[in-house]
Design a protein around this motif. Sequence first.
Motif, PDB file in Angstrom:
ATOM      1  N   ARG A 118      -3.986   5.865   1.695  1.00  0.00           N
ATOM      2  CA  ARG A 118      -5.352   6.356   1.960  1.00  0.00           C
ATOM      3  C   ARG A 118      -5.315   7.599   2.862  1.00  0.00           C
ATOM      4  NH1 ARG A 118      -6.375   0.788   2.129  1.00  0.00           N
ATOM      5  NH2 ARG A 118      -6.153   0.666   4.381  1.00  0.00           N
ATOM      6  N   ARG A 160       1.849  -4.843  -0.153  1.00  0.00           N
ATOM      7  CA  ARG A 160       0.872  -4.258  -1.093  1.00  0.00           C
ATOM      8  C   ARG A 160       1.471  -3.068  -1.824  1.00  0.00           C
ATOM      9  NH1 ARG A 160      -3.797  -4.249   2.808  1.00  0.00           N
ATOM     10  NH2 ARG A 160      -4.685  -6.296   2.470  1.00  0.00           N
ATOM     11  N   SER A 161       2.240  -2.253  -1.090  1.00  0.00           N
ATOM     12  CA  SER A 161       2.789  -1.044  -1.720  1.00  0.00           C
ATOM     13  C   SER A 161       3.760  -1.423  -2.836  1.00  0.00           C
ATOM     14  CB  SER A 161       3.471  -0.153  -0.687  1.00  0.00           C
ATOM     15  OG  SER A 161       4.659  -0.748  -0.237  1.00  0.00           O
ATOM     16  N   PRO A 195      -4.566   1.451  -1.862  1.00  0.00           N
ATOM     17  CA  PRO A 195      -4.367   0.086  -1.380  1.00  0.00           C
ATOM     18  C   PRO A 195      -3.747  -0.048   0.009  1.00  0.00           C
ATOM     19  CG  PRO A 195      -2.667   0.683  -2.973  1.00  0.00           C
ATOM     20  CD  PRO A 195      -3.620   1.833  -2.921  1.00  0.00           C
ATOM     21  N   THR A 196      -3.139   1.018   0.550  1.00  0.00           N
ATOM     22  CA  THR A 196      -2.502   0.900   1.872  1.00  0.00           C
ATOM     23  C   THR A 196      -3.008   2.012   2.793  1.00  0.00           C
ATOM     24  OG1 THR A 196      -0.620   2.354   1.399  1.00  0.00           O
ATOM     25  CG2 THR A 196      -0.374   0.028   0.785  1.00  0.00           C
ATOM     26  N   ASP A 224       0.831  -4.317   4.368  1.00  0.00           N
ATOM     27  CA  ASP A 224       0.784  -3.034   3.659  1.00  0.00           C
ATOM     28  C   ASP A 224       2.070  -2.772   2.880  1.00  0.00           C
ATOM     29  OD1 ASP A 224      -1.745  -2.115   3.967  1.00  0.00           O
ATOM     30  OD2 ASP A 224      -1.211  -0.367   5.184  1.00  0.00           O
TER      31      ASP A 224
END
Length: 293
Positions: A124, A260-261, A119-120, A257
């Motif tokens: 990735r 999201r994390s 997701p970040t 990000d």
Amino acid sequence: MKVLVAGGTGFIGSALCPALADRGHEVTALSRHPDETGPGGVATAMGDVSAYESIVDTVTAHDAVINLVSLSPLSDPRGDLSHEQVHLRGTENLVRAAEAGNTDRFVQMSALGADPDGPTAYIRAKGRGEQVVRESALEWTIVRPSVVFGDGGEFIPFTKQVTTPYLTGLPGGGKTRFQPIWVGDLVPILADILEEETHVGETYDLGGPEVLTLADVTRLIYEVEGRSVTILPVPMVTAKLGLTVADPLPFVPFGVDQARSLEFDNTVDSNDVTAFGYDEQALRRLRSYLEAA
Ligand SMILES: NC(=O)c1ccc[n+]([C@@H]2O[C@H](COP(=O)([O-])OP(=O)(O)OC[C@H]3O[C@@H](n4cnc5c(N)ncnc54)[C@H](OP(=O)(O)O)[C@@H]3O)[C@@H](O)[C@H]2O)c1
């Protein structure tokens, strides 16, 4: 063994380099801005892992590489830096240089949840970096810790920076779960990995002795200082937009990000500290570290 610790001047490297030297290894700490001597008096080398020519000669002069190079996931990258450049291209360059010489051993510091489709950007790049290491001709080991705490670490200072005592806002109410591991427990594991053949080709998920939410960590930090804190949930959508919260709440400077994390737990399914003879429950707890600090 001649060991190159890439990122050896950082938080984990500053604990690892002296420990490796104590075990009799010849250690060099590689970074972009080294001092004349490295942590614990080890040698230093200047190089940027995103620029192959700047590291190849240093890498090939060593038997083993431990890759601790980092771009922090706790804030948005600035300028030309990106997680892909540092965590993926940097790993590619270190692996390529190691393969070009006689460097057999390669220890890759990754992170829990590393996933090429994650997701970040950080997660990735860590996931793709793992792929590069696995596909290499090297004797590799991958380490994926949860958040690491200790002197020089940024998790506790960061949590303090984005919260205030008494009343504070946290994205989603701070329900994200972590399994913090003390740097003093992680370092002997990294040193064992380097020295013991049995760890070649393995990927280890490592966590500390307890699962704590971000809210737990925040309360603990202030409790140890003799202060209480009430946590007010900041909706994830607000955090995702990178908005700040108006008075009387403190600022919540999370980028997309970072927000999201916080939607994903950072805990292990099965704690691989047991592969190193550790009893998970015997590891250092965050409270013990904070009370001694
Ligand atoms: N700390 C944690 O809670 C945690 C949790 C999970 C995984 N990890 C992973 O553990 C590793 C070490 O983390 P850390 O907390 O010790 O990081 P850190 O304190 O930020 O140290 C990063 C090191 O990398 C060097 N560096 C950065 N960019 C570089 C580049 N382009 N070329 C060469 N050197 C470079 C830095 O020195 P210069 O700036 O002088 O170059 C420094 O020595 C990282 O892979 C990180 O993702 C950390």
